[in-house]
Design an enzyme around this catalytic site. Structure first.
Site, mmCIF file in Angstrom:
data_model
loop_
_atom_site.group_PDB
_atom_site.id
_atom_site.type_symbol
_atom_site.label_atom_id
_atom_site.label_comp_id
_atom_site.label_asym_id
_atom_site.label_seq_id
_atom_site.Cartn_x
_atom_site.Cartn_y
_atom_site.Cartn_z
ATOM 1 N N ASN A 9 0.885 -1.161 0.000
ATOM 2 C CA ASN A 9 0.000 0.000 0.000
ATOM 3 C C ASN A 9 0.922 1.211 0.000
ATOM 4 O O ASN A 9 1.480 1.569 1.029
ATOM 5 C CB ASN A 9 -0.894 -0.025 1.243
ATOM 6 C CG ASN A 9 -1.744 1.231 1.375
ATOM 7 O OD1 ASN A 9 -1.804 2.050 0.462
ATOM 8 N ND2 ASN A 9 -2.404 1.375 2.514
ATOM 9 N N LYS A 11 0.278 4.252 -0.270
ATOM 10 C CA LYS A 11 -0.280 5.471 0.348
ATOM 11 C C LYS A 11 0.077 6.682 -0.522
ATOM 12 O O LYS A 11 0.183 6.516 -1.731
ATOM 13 C CB LYS A 11 0.201 5.612 1.795
ATOM 14 C CG LYS A 11 -0.037 4.324 2.598
ATOM 15 C CD LYS A 11 0.160 4.469 4.074
ATOM 16 C CE LYS A 11 -0.087 3.135 4.765
ATOM 17 N NZ LYS A 11 0.058 3.205 6.220
ATOM 18 N N HIS A 94 -9.451 1.420 5.138
ATOM 19 C CA HIS A 94 -8.171 1.621 5.829
ATOM 20 C C HIS A 94 -8.366 2.616 6.969
ATOM 21 O O HIS A 94 -9.120 3.581 6.830
ATOM 22 C CB HIS A 94 -7.114 2.132 4.843
ATOM 23 C CG HIS A 94 -5.727 2.049 5.395
ATOM 24 N ND1 HIS A 94 -5.255 2.951 6.324
ATOM 25 C CD2 HIS A 94 -4.745 1.150 5.187
ATOM 26 C CE1 HIS A 94 -4.019 2.598 6.650
ATOM 27 N NE2 HIS A 94 -3.682 1.511 5.988
ATOM 28 N N GLU A 96 -6.649 4.956 8.013
ATOM 29 C CA GLU A 96 -6.339 6.359 7.675
ATOM 30 C C GLU A 96 -7.525 7.009 6.970
ATOM 31 O O GLU A 96 -7.824 8.175 7.195
ATOM 32 C CB GLU A 96 -5.073 6.407 6.801
ATOM 33 C CG GLU A 96 -3.836 6.096 7.631
ATOM 34 C CD GLU A 96 -2.683 5.477 6.855
ATOM 35 O OE1 GLU A 96 -2.714 5.476 5.608
ATOM 36 O OE2 GLU A 96 -1.749 4.978 7.515
ATOM 37 N N GLY A 172 2.677 2.337 10.759
ATOM 38 C CA GLY A 172 3.634 3.423 10.585
ATOM 39 C C GLY A 172 4.373 3.803 11.858
ATOM 40 O O GLY A 172 5.044 4.814 11.915
#
Ligand code: 13P
Length: 250
Positions: A9, A11, A94, A96, A172
């Site tokens: 991913n 991002k 997700h 986020e 992260g």
């Protein structure tokens, strides 16, 4: 259990101009992988990613989609549009996007149904916060997320779904869930699928772990019986690290 799938991913990283060469680099580095290898990229990187993946084992995924077929949704991208350019996977739910874009379980369910109807594989993300883990309600929370995300999805269709367990506190942060913590929840998701559908169906579903998975910790996580792959953020941006993870998935 389910088919092994390692998905990157990206991002909001990598430029469209860097994408073609990087996907080629990933294809070369992951040659010989025994799992499915997917790169999920920002919308603007998808076309060069698909182009670079042609003739290789790499599959391309998007990081989001809209649940409606078409219409007046300024700035949105439909499942049909993704399919049209050769995208095969799409991430949804997700943490986020739940945090910054108000993505809800109901929205995820609508996206998942549309993705499946269009022939895309939904990668449905779930995961608990640190507060929820400390309060001892991890599995209750995950169960709610999964039940809502899979509402009205048939036994036939759910076998095509990928579920990514991503504890929010591990994303992260460099703080990976231990192999046991990840296995406990992924196994719990499998049990839930067994109850919602049946155990053969539950076995066919790919359940990934995501959250600071990297070249060093991947082997232990991927050796667990209920972890069928990974959804990889940071380490998917370095082809050598990503390749170590794909090699461990067998
Ligand atoms: P990191 O691997 O950077 O922790 O990100 C995980 C993730 O969110 C993948 O979707």
């Amino acid at each position: 259990m389910g088919k092994y799938i390692i998905a990157g991913n990206w991002k909001m990283n990598k430029l469209p101009s860097e994408t073609f060469d990087f996907v080629k680099e990933v294809a070369e580095a992951t040659k010989g992988a025994e799992c499915e290898v997917v790169c999920c990229t920002p919308y603007v990187c998808l076309a060069p990613a698909v182009e670079a993946a042609k003739g290789t084992h790499i599959k391309i995924g998007a990081e989001n989609m809209h649940f409606e077929e078409k219409g007046a949704y300024t700035g949105e991208v439909s499942a049909e549009m993704l399919k049209d350019i050769g995208v095969e996977y799409v991430i949804m739910g997700h943490s986020e996007r739940r945090e910054y874009n108000n993505e809800t379980d109901e929205g995820v369910n609508m996206k998942a149904k549309k993705a499946l109807a269009t022939g895309l594989v939904p990668i449905i993300c779930c995961g608990e916060s640190l507060e929820q883990r400390e309060a001892g309600i991890t599995m209750d929370w995950i169960s709610i997320q999964i039940k809502k995300a899979l509402a009205d999805i048939s036994t036939e269709d759910v076998k095509k779904v990928v579920i990514a367990y991503e504890p929010i506190w591990a994303i992260g942060t460099g703080k990976t869930a231990t192999d046991e913590q990840a296995e406990e929840v992924c196994g719990g998701i499998r049990e839930l699928l067994c109850k919602l559908y049946d155990c053969d169906t539950a076995k066919a579903v790919t359940i990934q772990y995501g959250g600071s998975m990297n070249a060093k910790n991947c082997a232990g996580l991927l050796a667990k019986p209920n972890i069928d792959g990974g959804l990889i953020g940071g380490a998917s941006l370095k082809s050598a690290d990503f390749a170590v993870i794909t090699a461990a998935a067998k």
